[in-house]
Scaffold this motif. Structure first.
Motif, short mmCIF file in Angstrom:
data_model
loop_
_atom_site.label_atom_id
_atom_site.label_comp_id
_atom_site.label_asym_id
_atom_site.label_seq_id
_atom_site.Cartn_x
_atom_site.Cartn_y
_atom_site.Cartn_z
N SER A 1 0.81 -1.22 0.00
CA SER A 1 0.00 0.00 0.00
C SER A 1 0.84 1.27 0.00
CB SER A 1 -0.92 0.02 1.23
OG SER A 1 -0.16 0.24 2.40
N GLY A 2 2.07 1.16 0.47
CA GLY A 2 2.89 2.36 0.62
C GLY A 2 2.57 3.13 1.89
N ASP A 3 1.60 2.64 2.66
CA ASP A 3 1.21 3.28 3.92
C ASP A 3 2.11 2.73 5.03
OD1 ASP A 3 0.01 4.35 6.16
OD2 ASP A 3 -1.85 3.20 5.97
N PRO A 4 2.96 3.55 5.66
CA PRO A 4 3.87 3.03 6.67
C PRO A 4 3.22 2.73 8.03
CG PRO A 4 4.17 5.38 6.43
CD PRO A 4 3.19 4.96 5.38
N ASN A 5 1.95 3.04 8.18
CA ASN A 5 1.25 2.77 9.43
C ASN A 5 0.87 1.30 9.48
OD1 ASN A 5 -0.42 2.63 11.67
ND2 ASN A 5 -1.69 4.35 11.06
N PRO A 6 1.37 0.54 10.46
CA PRO A 6 1.02 -0.88 10.52
C PRO A 6 -0.42 -1.13 10.99
CG PRO A 6 2.47 -0.30 12.34
CD PRO A 6 2.35 0.92 11.47
N HIS A 7 -1.08 -0.12 11.52
CA HIS A 7 -2.46 -0.24 12.00
C HIS A 7 -2.60 -1.30 13.08
CE1 HIS A 7 -3.88 2.48 8.87
NE2 HIS A 7 -3.09 1.81 8.04
N TRP A 8 -1.52 -1.60 13.74
CA TRP A 8 -1.51 -2.59 14.83
C TRP A 8 -0.30 -2.31 15.69
CZ3 TRP A 8 2.01 -6.78 15.61
CH2 TRP A 8 1.62 -7.68 16.61
N PHE A 9 -0.53 -2.13 16.97
CA PHE A 9 0.56 -1.78 17.88
C PHE A 9 0.57 -2.70 19.09
CE2 PHE A 9 -0.50 1.94 15.39
CZ PHE A 9 0.74 2.28 14.90
#
Length: 183
Positions: free
Chosen positions: A61-69
């Motif tokens: 996606s190119g989105d660096p946010n893993p959406h999970w922490f």
């Protein structure tokens, strides 16, 4: 004042230490890379699929946010995603930007994708061995650094954990990098 024999002795000991370090890293490379199980995609290890899914989302996606922490895995997830991107580029995808075909390639060969993560983990583990030696050298002297490196290499639990796509190799690396920086 150093005598010629003392200088020669120091030169020999430096050479011996370097040879032992090269032998250690060579054996560790052969052992770690050789121990990576190639039983994929049938038997991924613990956590490997979770990290794969997050790395795939980042790489495709190119989105660096893993959406999970829920796990401090960013030290492993981002290099894993970069490895997936490089693997896709080596297969003909773009080197820069998002590869729209990468998700299809990963879905077609999920085992290969987990293998990329295992390779990333082993590279972290090998760099960690060098750091173990450097920390021992800095804190206690060269012989202790080499003994620490060899003991780290010979620990079966380390081998078991660094040959899977998990955060253990990255944890070792960044832990010893922090220790070295403190020293």
């Amino acid at each position: 004042m150093d005598t010629p024999s003392a200088a020669a002795s120091t030169s020999v000991s430096v050479t011996v230490r370097r040879v032992l370090l090269v032998v250690l890293l060579g054996l560790a490379s052969a052992t770690y890379f050789g121990a990576i199980r190639r039983d994929l995609p049938h038997a991924p290890g613990s956590d490997e699929v979770d990290f794969l899914l997050i790395a795939v989302q980042i790489a495709t996606s190119g989105d660096p946010n893993p959406h999970w922490f829920g796990h401090p895995g960013s030290t492993f997830i981002y290099p894993f995603a970069a490895g997936l991107h490089v693997a896709g580029a080596l297969d003909g995808g773009p080197w820069v930007g998002v590869n729209p075909d990468l998700l299809l390639a990963i879905e077609a060969a999920p085992g290969r994708s987990i293998l990329v993560g295992r390779l990333v983990s082993v590279v972290f583990a090998l760099a960690s061995l060098w750091l173990v030696v450097r920390v021992g050298d800095t804190a206690f002297g060269a012989p202790v650094g080499l003994v620490g490196g060899w003991l780290s290499y010979l620990t079966p639990l380390t081998l078991e954990h660094v040959i899977t796509a998990r955060t253990d190799g990255a944890g070792l690396f960044f832990g010893f990098l922090s220790l070295l920086a403190l020293l």
